[in-house]
Scaffold this motif. Structure first.
Motif, PDB file in Angstrom:
ATOM      1  N   THR A 122       1.040  -1.148   0.117  1.00 56.03           N
ATOM      2  CA  THR A 122      -0.126  -0.008   0.001  1.00 56.03           C
ATOM      3  C   THR A 122       0.773   1.235   0.000  1.00 56.03           C
ATOM      4  N   LEU A 123       0.497   2.251  -0.653  1.00 56.25           N
ATOM      5  CA  LEU A 123       1.104   3.455  -0.877  1.00 56.25           C
ATOM      6  C   LEU A 123       0.176   4.503  -0.067  1.00 56.25           C
ATOM      7  N   VAL A 124       0.837   5.241   0.451  1.00 53.43           N
ATOM      8  CA  VAL A 124       0.132   6.189   1.402  1.00 53.43           C
ATOM      9  C   VAL A 124       0.622   7.432   1.183  1.00 53.43           C
ATOM     10  N   GLU A 125       0.150   8.355   0.434  1.00 60.84           N
ATOM     11  CA  GLU A 125       0.918   9.999   0.009  1.00 60.84           C
ATOM     12  C   GLU A 125       0.108  11.064   0.712  1.00 60.84           C
ATOM     13  N   PRO A 126       0.759  12.004   1.495  1.00 59.54           N
ATOM     14  CA  PRO A 126       0.058  13.228   2.313  1.00 59.54           C
ATOM     15  C   PRO A 126      -0.121  14.016   1.277  1.00 59.54           C
ATOM     16  N   LEU A 127      -1.269  14.717   1.166  1.00 63.32           N
ATOM     17  CA  LEU A 127      -1.927  15.721   0.327  1.00 63.32           C
ATOM     18  C   LEU A 127      -2.182  16.893   1.296  1.00 63.32           C
TER      19      LEU A 127
END
Length: 454
Positions: A122-127
């Motif tokens: 899983t990739l978790v990217e903060p925006l």
């Protein structure tokens, strides 16, 4: 390299982790996580947003968002077309979006069932979302606005350095994903990347169509930093120097895309201490003692490292007896000389200081290309500069690194596509490959300076 120090995936992309000992095998924590290739760095109300990922081996991907005030969006599930690896999601941000930090969560697997597996990558990217605080707190995705596109290659012009997440922020802003080894390389030696892209090296995207251990062959994967520096004349070598970047080749620690670190200290016994990120899954800065001798390791000088290792100091010159009537000097090419003259009691003393030119690199890093276009998919390394009279040592494939010591003339080779050449490249292991299938600058029988002739 990603903790596998991929030199270029995404902070949350731990497609394979390096275990601490060099040469140890790569360990995967469940299926490989998708590689982030682009995301709109800062979102605002009424704006359009985009997020692109490389699904690696996945055939179906899921995207969802979690934000402040318990707001969420998704999940959105998308199937990839046959032979498609890249997914691009675009959407509109509503006027009443909840401001603050949102997280995009992407996962890719072979099937919908596989997405539910507890170990799925899983990739978790903060925006960062800037919204209107006077409106209702809406979700990040406007209703019915999400669009999905799948492609065989990354959308042209979108991928930043080695799959980095920020495009066009300019010097002073780190273009690499947080936690990667390339992020740390830019932290300490951003001059290398900035100078290279200013002088013609692509700022990002795929260099070839090859996939290295499932990772796209990005221009700024860790292993490519050495050849990128050499392309634009940044001095390189094989001796550790404080302030240099050390580039480890593909295969180091099990990584298919190499690793890069910063030299902090050099010890009298030849060992050296590096600082780095993403070694052994650690996105934070750590230090490690490195022993010399691993094949293919190179150092990028310039900046705080100067031109590289300093030569042994020359003994002071012995003055000639008697005052000279005529003084003449010759400045060798590649050196800078400054002089000063002092007169005391009728005597004249002339002093000079010479700055040595940077030493040439011990080898030049290039890559195999075009063999598959010719239908062979393989380049034979030979014991000499020719096919007819020299035995084959091994076979190299498109995207493989070749470390060139010098170039010489040999048997003329005519490819099915392109221009023939009688130039052969001598490699560090003593073997030879025809220059026809190597990405040097020489074409049609021309040599490729600054690579010397044998």
């Amino acid at each position: 390299m990603a903790a596998l120090s991929s030199g270029g995936a995404v902070a949350a992309l731990l497609v394979g982790a390096l275990s601490s000992p060099a040469g140890a095998g790569t360990r995967l924590a469940g299926p490989a996580r998708p590689v982030l290739e682009f995301v709109t760095p800062t979102l605002a109300a009424r704006a359009h947003a985009s997020l692109d990922v490389d699904a690696l081996t996945g055939r179906v991907c899921r995207l969802s968002f979690r934000g402040p005030h318990h707001r969420h969006a998704g999940p959105f599930v998308s199937r990839l077309g046959r032979r498609h690896h890249h997914v691009q999601w675009t959407w509109s941000v509503p006027a009443g979006v909840a401001p603050g930090r949102w997280h995009a969560i992407a996962a890719c697997a072979d099937s919908v069932t596989g997405l539910e597996h507890r170990q799925v990558g899983t990739l978790v990217e903060p925006l960062l979302v800037r919204g209107d605080r006077h409106r209702n707190h809406a979700s990040i995705v406007a209703r019915h606005s999400l669009r999905v596109r799948t492609t065989a290659v990354a959308p042209a012009g979108r991928a930043a350095a080695s799959g980095g997440k920020v495009v066009g922020l300019g010097a002073g802003h780190n273009p690499f994903p947080y936690g990667q080894c390339t992020y740390h390389a830019y932290e300490d030696r951003g001059d290398v990347y900035d100078y290279a892209v200013t002088h013609g090296v692509p700022r990002g995207g795929a260099a070839t169509s090859a996939r290295l251990g499932g990772i796209p062959d990005y221009w700024w994967n860790a292993w490519r930093w050495l050849s990128n520096a050499q392309r634009v004349g940044i001095p390189t070598g094989v001796t550790p120097v404080v302030g240099a970047l050390v580039v480890f080749p593909r295969g180091y620690g099990g990584s298919p895309v190499g690793h890069i670190a910063y030299v902090e200290r050099v010890n009298p016994d030849g060992t050296y201490v590096v600082s780095e990120r993403n070694w052994n899954y650690n996105p934070n800065i750590s230090e490690r003692l490195v022993h010399p001798g691993y094949p293919g390791v190179g150092f990028i000088y310039g900046g705080p490292a100067g031109n590289g290792p300093l030569p042994a100091p020359a003994p002071p010159p012995t003055p000639a007896p008697g005052p000279p009537s005529t003084t003449s000097s010759t400045t060798p090419a590649g050196t800078t000389t400054t002089s000063g003259t002092t007169t005391t009691s009728g005597a004249t003393t002339t002093t000079s200081t010479t700055t040595p030119a940077p030493p040439p690199p011990a080898f030049y890093v290039h890559h195999v290309q075009g063999t598959c276009a010719d239908g062979a998919c393989g380049l034979h390394e030979r014991t000499g500069p020719g096919y007819s009279n020299y035995a084959s040592i091994r076979v190299l494939y498109d995207g493989n690194e070749v470390d060139i010591v010098c170039q010489t003339r040999g048997q003329f080779v005519t490819p099915n596509h392109g221009t023939g050449s009688d130039v052969w490249d001598k490699l560090t292991d003593g073997g030879y490959v025809t220059d026809v299938y190597v990405d040097t600058s020489g074409i049609g029988g021309n040599f490729s300076p600054p690579i010397p002739q044998c």
